[in-house]
Design a protein around this motif. Structure first.
Motif, PDB file in Angstrom:
ATOM      1  N   GLN A 177     -38.071  -5.135 -35.072  1.00 25.44           N
ATOM      2  CA  GLN A 177     -37.898  -5.345 -36.510  1.00 25.44           C
ATOM      3  C   GLN A 177     -39.161  -5.955 -37.122  1.00 25.44           C
ATOM      4  O   GLN A 177     -39.547  -5.603 -38.246  1.00 25.44           O
ATOM      5  CB  GLN A 177     -36.674  -6.233 -36.768  1.00 25.44           C
ATOM      6  N   TRP A 201     -38.776  -4.703 -46.358  1.00 26.26           N
ATOM      7  CA  TRP A 201     -37.557  -5.399 -45.950  1.00 26.26           C
ATOM      8  C   TRP A 201     -36.393  -4.462 -45.635  1.00 26.26           C
ATOM      9  O   TRP A 201     -35.245  -4.849 -45.685  1.00 26.26           O
ATOM     10  CB  TRP A 201     -37.147  -6.428 -47.000  1.00 26.26           C
ATOM     11  N   SER A 202     -36.694  -3.212 -45.359  1.00 26.29           N
ATOM     12  CA  SER A 202     -35.620  -2.341 -44.868  1.00 26.29           C
ATOM     13  C   SER A 202     -35.455  -2.616 -43.370  1.00 26.29           C
ATOM     14  O   SER A 202     -36.227  -3.378 -42.788  1.00 26.29           O
ATOM     15  CB  SER A 202     -35.964  -0.877 -45.123  1.00 26.29           C
ATOM     16  N   ASN A 203     -34.457  -1.980 -42.779  1.00 27.62           N
ATOM     17  CA  ASN A 203     -34.148  -2.275 -41.381  1.00 27.62           C
ATOM     18  C   ASN A 203     -34.678  -1.178 -40.460  1.00 27.62           C
ATOM     19  O   ASN A 203     -34.313  -0.012 -40.594  1.00 27.62           O
ATOM     20  CB  ASN A 203     -32.626  -2.406 -41.226  1.00 27.62           C
ATOM     21  N   VAL A 206     -32.018   0.801 -38.440  1.00 28.52           N
ATOM     22  CA  VAL A 206     -31.239   1.706 -39.288  1.00 28.52           C
ATOM     23  C   VAL A 206     -32.080   2.939 -39.634  1.00 28.52           C
ATOM     24  O   VAL A 206     -31.599   4.077 -39.546  1.00 28.52           O
ATOM     25  CB  VAL A 206     -30.787   0.975 -40.578  1.00 28.52           C
ATOM     26  N   ARG A 210     -31.253   6.735 -38.595  1.00 25.68           N
ATOM     27  CA  ARG A 210     -31.125   7.826 -39.574  1.00 25.68           C
ATOM     28  C   ARG A 210     -32.026   8.992 -39.196  1.00 25.68           C
ATOM     29  O   ARG A 210     -31.606  10.151 -39.270  1.00 25.68           O
ATOM     30  CB  ARG A 210     -31.510   7.315 -40.963  1.00 25.68           C
ATOM     31  N   ARG A 221     -28.697  14.983 -45.270  1.00 23.88           N
ATOM     32  CA  ARG A 221     -29.254  14.571 -46.560  1.00 23.88           C
ATOM     33  C   ARG A 221     -30.774  14.676 -46.575  1.00 23.88           C
ATOM     34  O   ARG A 221     -31.426  14.464 -45.562  1.00 23.88           O
ATOM     35  CB  ARG A 221     -28.840  13.127 -46.864  1.00 23.88           C
TER      36      ARG A 221
ATOM     37  N   PHE B 128     -33.601 -11.775 -39.356  1.00 21.92           N
ATOM     38  CA  PHE B 128     -33.105 -10.465 -39.802  1.00 21.92           C
ATOM     39  C   PHE B 128     -32.617 -10.527 -41.250  1.00 21.92           C
ATOM     40  O   PHE B 128     -32.748  -9.550 -41.982  1.00 21.92           O
ATOM     41  CB  PHE B 128     -32.004  -9.959 -38.864  1.00 21.92           C
ATOM     42  N   THR B 132     -34.515  -7.761 -43.655  1.00 21.97           N
ATOM     43  CA  THR B 132     -33.765  -6.505 -43.682  1.00 21.97           C
ATOM     44  C   THR B 132     -32.816  -6.502 -44.885  1.00 21.97           C
ATOM     45  O   THR B 132     -32.379  -7.567 -45.329  1.00 21.97           O
ATOM     46  CB  THR B 132     -32.964  -6.287 -42.384  1.00 21.97           C
ATOM     47  N   ASP B 133     -32.542  -5.314 -45.388  1.00 28.03           N
ATOM     48  CA  ASP B 133     -31.626  -5.217 -46.526  1.00 28.03           C
ATOM     49  C   ASP B 133     -30.314  -4.541 -46.138  1.00 28.03           C
ATOM     50  O   ASP B 133     -29.507  -4.207 -46.987  1.00 28.03           O
ATOM     51  CB  ASP B 133     -32.295  -4.446 -47.680  1.00 28.03           C
ATOM     52  N   SER B 134     -30.118  -4.331 -44.830  1.00 22.39           N
ATOM     53  CA  SER B 134     -28.925  -3.608 -44.380  1.00 22.39           C
ATOM     54  C   SER B 134     -27.786  -4.589 -44.103  1.00 22.39           C
ATOM     55  O   SER B 134     -27.792  -5.309 -43.102  1.00 22.39           O
ATOM     56  CB  SER B 134     -29.251  -2.803 -43.122  1.00 22.39           C
ATOM     57  N   PHE B 137     -25.802  -3.857 -40.839  1.00 18.03           N
ATOM     58  CA  PHE B 137     -26.548  -4.300 -39.658  1.00 18.03           C
ATOM     59  C   PHE B 137     -26.332  -5.800 -39.427  1.00 18.03           C
ATOM     60  O   PHE B 137     -26.130  -6.240 -38.294  1.00 18.03           O
ATOM     61  CB  PHE B 137     -28.039  -4.002 -39.826  1.00 18.03           C
ATOM     62  N   LEU B 141     -24.779  -7.564 -36.227  1.00 19.61           N
ATOM     63  CA  LEU B 141     -25.606  -8.548 -35.512  1.00 19.61           C
ATOM     64  C   LEU B 141     -24.837  -9.860 -35.332  1.00 19.61           C
ATOM     65  O   LEU B 141     -24.834 -10.452 -34.242  1.00 19.61           O
ATOM     66  CB  LEU B 141     -26.905  -8.806 -36.292  1.00 19.61           C
ATOM     67  N   PHE B 144     -22.140  -9.462 -32.788  1.00 20.38           N
ATOM     68  CA  PHE B 144     -22.746  -9.460 -31.454  1.00 20.38           C
ATOM     69  C   PHE B 144     -23.081 -10.880 -31.003  1.00 20.38           C
ATOM     70  O   PHE B 144     -22.795 -11.271 -29.869  1.00 20.38           O
ATOM     71  CB  PHE B 144     -24.003  -8.582 -31.461  1.00 20.38           C
ATOM     72  N   LEU B 296     -23.505   1.969 -41.333  1.00 21.87           N
ATOM     73  CA  LEU B 296     -24.819   1.542 -40.831  1.00 21.87           C
ATOM     74  C   LEU B 296     -25.925   2.562 -41.118  1.00 21.87           C
ATOM     75  O   LEU B 296     -26.998   2.203 -41.595  1.00 21.87           O
ATOM     76  CB  LEU B 296     -24.718   1.280 -39.319  1.00 21.87           C
ATOM     77  N   PHE B 297     -25.668   3.829 -40.859  1.00 21.69           N
ATOM     78  CA  PHE B 297     -26.727   4.840 -41.000  1.00 21.69           C
ATOM     79  C   PHE B 297     -26.595   5.658 -42.277  1.00 21.69           C
ATOM     80  O   PHE B 297     -27.227   6.697 -42.411  1.00 21.69           O
ATOM     81  CB  PHE B 297     -26.749   5.746 -39.770  1.00 21.69           C
ATOM     82  N   ARG B 298     -25.737   5.205 -43.207  1.00 21.90           N
ATOM     83  CA  ARG B 298     -25.604   5.947 -44.459  1.00 21.90           C
ATOM     84  C   ARG B 298     -26.755   5.632 -45.391  1.00 21.90           C
ATOM     85  O   ARG B 298     -27.260   4.522 -45.396  1.00 21.90           O
ATOM     86  CB  ARG B 298     -24.279   5.612 -45.121  1.00 21.90           C
TER      87      ARG B 298
END
Lengths: 221, 298
Positions: A177, A201-203, A206, A210, A221, B128, B132-134, B137, B141, B144, B296-298
């Motif tokens: 990350q 700041w995206s993951n 993820v 994708r 998509r 995280f 991160t913006d998820s 996730f 986390l 977990f 999560l993956f959308r």
């Protein structure tokens, strides 16, 4: 010259970097890590020949290694204590820090490789993917050093296995990350040099997930 | 502050649970310190967990962070209150020799370890949260990390319970044996009987110490092999039963804890919903986990 001698000792796990308990030579290892990481970062960021990006990458490679280590360190300490391994913690820490410095040394040793590639191609994707190879080799070398330090510890107490693998898992989790958040390292030729991307700041997990779904045809998509 | 840090250090070193006393079949726990440290550690992880709610782009709220900070220790307390009575009753029914205060001490020590491990991964949660913006996730986390810390503490509790159960069995069985001999030999005085009881206890401790170099017995078979057939026959069943009860309790503790987390939500803070102390009663932990996995993956 002194740093090179220290690197030699580090790779051989001898003298100040010998396996076992004792003081962790933090200043020496930090110097080796920062200078070696900076060297590789300079080479990695030279794809566009822009000094600014080279400096950014030079700073970010050691930063990446330091952040990943420091973020995981509190949990590593507590886990060792909870598992009753506190007496050997300094020996474990010597291994962990030595492994990080070794990773940086391997990166520095392979820093001519991206230069050679950049001189042969203008393909950004290829340059990006190629830089994974020195990191992979560095990670393997770090594992060898870590295993060398952990061998006597595991022989003394089998619970060291759990501590070691938990460290590796947490470190990979955070390092991946961190690498994602700190990009760009190579520098997209179509973009201005940047320290962090606008979407930093995206993951990373993820985004990779994708991409894999898209590759597998599960996400159209 | 220094005292709290010292107590945390004692907790993670396992010094709050008196190991030699455990070897003698007794549980000696510094309960007050444990509760104080547990509360602090729970609050610490609560701050890390609530960081997202205070930083999210829409509906950012410091109050949400305060709520999460308070809810994490509450989550552990309520889970404990729900599961402890059944554990005590069933383990006693199955032949456990642990007294109420001993079971209580062991479980609170285990919860303290759980909270210590959880607080130690707090910086990773914060890392995280900051980069991160998820939201799904972060949910996964946190799930977990709660599971990981729970498993580690349960592993340690399991060893303590095993050690304690065996120590108690040795003391009890050998004490019975001594008493039988005394009934036959009426000339012996009560004082001497007490001396021999002490000797049996010391011997039991010594056996445990020999079998467990710095640790509790790892495998029941190693332990049982060194004991006389009479004792082996007498002690095999209750320990196995107790182990079964304990395993069942661990599963129940996990399920109750997970659902309690769901009841106490929001803990992290759904990005598109404003702050509320509690969400409406609906769904279950599994619903939330499933939703997080799907999104999560959308």
């Amino acid at each position: 010259m002194r740093v090179l001698l220290e690197v030699d000792d580090l790779l051989r796990s001898s003298r100040a970097h010998a396996i076992g308990r004792g003081l962790v030579p933090v200043p020496v290892l930090a110097t080796v890590l920062c200078s070696a990481g900076f060297l590789y970062g300079l080479a990695m960021g030279s794809f566009n020949g822009q000094i600014q990006q080279m400096l950014y990458s030079g700073l970010k490679v050691p930063l990446l290694l330091l952040v990943a280590t420091l973020v995981c360190l509190p949990s590593f300490f507590v886990l060792n204590s909870v598992l009753g391994l506190r007496d050997d913690f300094s020996a474990a820490l010597r291994g962990v820090f030595a492994a990080q410095a070794t990773l940086a040394v391997v990166l520095a040793a392979t820093s001519p490789w991206p230069l050679l590639l950049y001189g042969s191609t203008t393909d950004y994707r290829l340059a990006l993917n190629f830089n994974g190879l020195p990191f992979l080799l560095g990670a393997l070398a770090a594992q060898i050093v870590l295993a060398r330090h952990y061998r006597p510890l595991i022989a003394r107490n089998r619970r060291q296995h759990l501590a070691l693998w938990t460290w590796i898992f947490l470190y990979i989790l955070v390092a991946m990350q961190s690498a994602w958040a700190m990009r760009p390292f190579v520098g997209d030729p179509s973009l201005e040099p940047q320290f962090f991307r606008d979407d930093a700041w995206s993951n990373g997990f993820v985004e990779i997930g994708r991409d894999l779904l898209r590759l597998g045809g599960l996400d159209r998509r | 502050m220094a005292r709290i840090l010292t107590d945390i250090d004692r907790l993670i070193r396992g010094e709050m649970l008196d190991a030699p006393a455990l070897g003698r079949g007794e549980v000696k726990v510094d309960l007050r310190s444990l509760l104080r440290v547990g509360l602090v550690l729970g609050l610490v992880y609560g701050v890390f967990m609530g960081l997202y709610a205070s930083l999210r782009p829409a509906h950012a709220s410091m109050l949400a962070m305060v709520a999460t900070t308070l809810k994490v220790p509450l989550l552990f307390l309520l889970t404990f209150l729900v599961t402890f009575p059944s554990l005590y009753v069933f383990s006693t029914l199955m032949g456990s020799k642990c007294r109420l205060h001993e079971s209580l001490g062991l479980l609170i020590a285990s919860m303290g370890t759980n909270l210590a491990v959880l607080a130690s991964v707090g910086p990773i949660t914060a890392f995280f949260t900051l980069c991160t913006d998820s939201y799904p996730f972060l949910v996964l986390l946190n799930v977990f990390f709660f599971a990981l810390s729970g498993l580690i503490s349960v592993g340690i509790l399991s060893r303590s319970v095993r050690s304690l159960a065996r120590a108690k069995e040795i003391v009890a069985t050998d004490a019975d044996f001594v008493v039988e001999e005394k009934i036959v030999d009426d000339d012996e005085t009560d004082a001497k009987l007490d001396d021999e009881d002490d000797f049996v206890e010391e011997t039991a401790s010594a056996v445990i110490a020999t079998l467990t170099p710095g640790d509790s017995p790892e495998t029941p078979t190693d332990f049982d092999r060194t004991r006389s057939p009479r004792i082996r026959h007498a002690t095999a069943s209750p320990t196995d039963s107790l182990a079964r009860v304990f395993r069942a309790w661990v599963i129940i503790y996990g399920i109750v804890g997970a659902q309690m987390g769901w009841i106490l939500r929001p803990l992290i803070g759904t990005p598109d919903l404003p702050f509320a102390w509690f969400r409406p009663r609906e769904g279950s932990f599994l619903t939330g986990l499933g939703q997080a996995l799907v999104q999560l993956f959308r």
